[in-house]
Design a protein around this motif. Structure first.
Motif, mmCIF file in Angstrom:
data_model
loop_
_atom_site.group_PDB
_atom_site.id
_atom_site.type_symbol
_atom_site.label_atom_id
_atom_site.label_comp_id
_atom_site.label_asym_id
_atom_site.label_seq_id
_atom_site.Cartn_x
_atom_site.Cartn_y
_atom_site.Cartn_z
ATOM 1 N N THR A 1 6.230 3.153 1.529
ATOM 2 C CA THR A 1 5.369 1.979 1.731
ATOM 3 C C THR A 1 5.588 1.474 3.159
ATOM 4 O O THR A 1 6.397 2.038 3.901
ATOM 5 N N GLY A 2 4.921 0.384 3.502
ATOM 6 C CA GLY A 2 5.120 -0.217 4.829
ATOM 7 C C GLY A 2 6.511 -0.814 4.984
ATOM 8 O O GLY A 2 6.945 -1.114 6.094
ATOM 9 N N ASP A 3 7.198 -1.025 3.888
ATOM 10 C CA ASP A 3 8.556 -1.589 3.902
ATOM 11 C C ASP A 3 9.538 -0.457 3.612
ATOM 12 O O ASP A 3 9.493 0.132 2.535
ATOM 13 N N GLU A 4 10.425 -0.166 4.551
ATOM 14 C CA GLU A 4 11.269 1.030 4.363
ATOM 15 C C GLU A 4 12.312 0.864 3.262
ATOM 16 O O GLU A 4 12.988 1.838 2.914
ATOM 17 N N THR A 5 12.446 -0.355 2.706
ATOM 18 C CA THR A 5 13.401 -0.546 1.601
ATOM 19 C C THR A 5 12.732 -0.373 0.238
ATOM 20 O O THR A 5 13.405 -0.441 -0.786
ATOM 21 N N LEU A 6 11.389 -0.176 0.248
ATOM 22 C CA LEU A 6 10.655 -0.124 -1.022
ATOM 23 C C LEU A 6 9.844 1.165 -1.142
ATOM 24 O O LEU A 6 9.360 1.700 -0.146
ATOM 25 N N LEU A 7 9.680 1.619 -2.379
ATOM 26 C CA LEU A 7 8.869 2.797 -2.684
ATOM 27 C C LEU A 7 7.869 2.439 -3.771
ATOM 28 O O LEU A 7 8.076 1.482 -4.531
ATOM 29 N N GLU B 1 0.830 -1.215 0.000
ATOM 30 C CA GLU B 1 0.000 0.000 0.000
ATOM 31 C C GLU B 1 0.863 1.263 0.000
ATOM 32 O O GLU B 1 1.934 1.274 0.600
ATOM 33 N N LYS B 2 0.346 2.329 -0.621
ATOM 34 C CA LYS B 2 1.017 3.630 -0.546
ATOM 35 C C LYS B 2 0.791 4.191 0.853
ATOM 36 O O LYS B 2 -0.348 4.296 1.302
ATOM 37 N N ALA B 3 1.867 4.498 1.570
ATOM 38 C CA ALA B 3 1.714 4.996 2.937
ATOM 39 C C ALA B 3 1.671 6.521 2.966
ATOM 40 O O ALA B 3 0.862 7.111 3.666
#
Ligand code: TMP
Length: 241
Positions: free
Chosen positions: A18-24, A2-4
């Motif tokens: 995103t919910g994953d700090e390594t991904l956009l 999901e877009k955060a």
């Protein structure tokens, strides 16, 4: 995924955490600008085309051993990518004279070079992305010598792969702009996009421009050209997933 949160909005794309700090998540817009934002417009359907084309070309490059930020196409306009720290260089590869090369050196467009050229600009809108050489990039601390060498080698490898791909689509790859980024471990990967916004693509038979120069130069038929170049790509089995 999901877009955060919107973390950046550029001229042609939005970038979300995103919910994953390594991904956009990158979201491609139909907005178009040229001449450092002085000319503005909309190219209907461009965001979808640039997203899908960039992803197809990055998948192709990955298959051939070039590391990229591409992770997963989420929908027509949005893609999950690895988060990188962008190296503030615009890396331009030219196979044929055109655009700022022709203006700067006073030569006609369409001169086929015996070998590709690689040039760097300092990615800095306030300064108008000035051209610089490797010593300048080192002096400004934009990258170190090893990184510059690696970026140059990747740029030439990407040129060889993409020239071959576009040739089999009946399209000549005139020049293009790349951006690279650093992963947390310091390794360099290809980032940003590869699309008709960032490449000059000419029909090999007729010379017809199938890229953003139609917008920059008010040549008309902009949307049709983006659709046509996307169809050429989709008809090439090499672009299949
Ligand atoms: P140029 O001839 O205007 O320097 O452009 C070289 C290539 O780089 C061309 O394929 C268009 C692309 N490009 C970008 O992607 N972004 C830019 O801001 C500029 C000026 C060029």
């Amino acid at each position: 995924m999901e877009k955060a949160r919107l973390i950046y909005e550029g001229k042609a794309k939005k970038v979300f955490a995103t919910g994953d700090e390594t991904l956009l998540i990158v979201s491609y817009k139909d907005d178009a600008t040229a001449f450092n934002g002085q000319k503005r417009g909309t190219i209907a359907g461009k965001g979808v085309i640039n997203n899908r084309m960039s992803n197809a070309l990055m998948r192709l490059l990955e298959k051939k051993g070039v590391p990229t930020h591409f992770v997963k196409e989420l929908n027509d306009r949005e893609t999950l990518v690895k988060k990188v720290a962008i190296v503030p260089l615009e890396v331009i590869v030219r196979n044929i004279s055109a655009g700022s090369f022709s203006v700067r050196y006073g030569v006609e467009e369409g001169i086929v070079f015996s070998a590709p050229t690689v040039e760097f600009s300092y990615k800095n809108d306030a300064l108008g992305d000035p051209l610089l050489n490797e010593d300048h990039a080192l002096a400004l601390g934009l990258a170190d010598r090893k990184e510059l060498e690696e970026i140059r080698t990747y740029a030439l490898t990407i040129d060889r792969i993409l020239q071959g791909f576009w040739l089999s689509c009946g399209v000549t790859l005139v020049d293009f702009k790349l951006e690279f980024g650093r992963l947390p471990d310091g390794s360099i990967i290809l980032a940003d996009e590869i699309s008709p916004d960032t490449c000059r693509l000419w029909d090999s038979a007729t010379g017809k421009k199938l890229d953003k120069d139609r917008f920059r130069r008010d040549l008309g038929g902009v949307e049709d050209a983006y659709r046509e170049i996307m169809e050429r790509l989709e008809q090439n089995p090499e672009a299949a997933e």
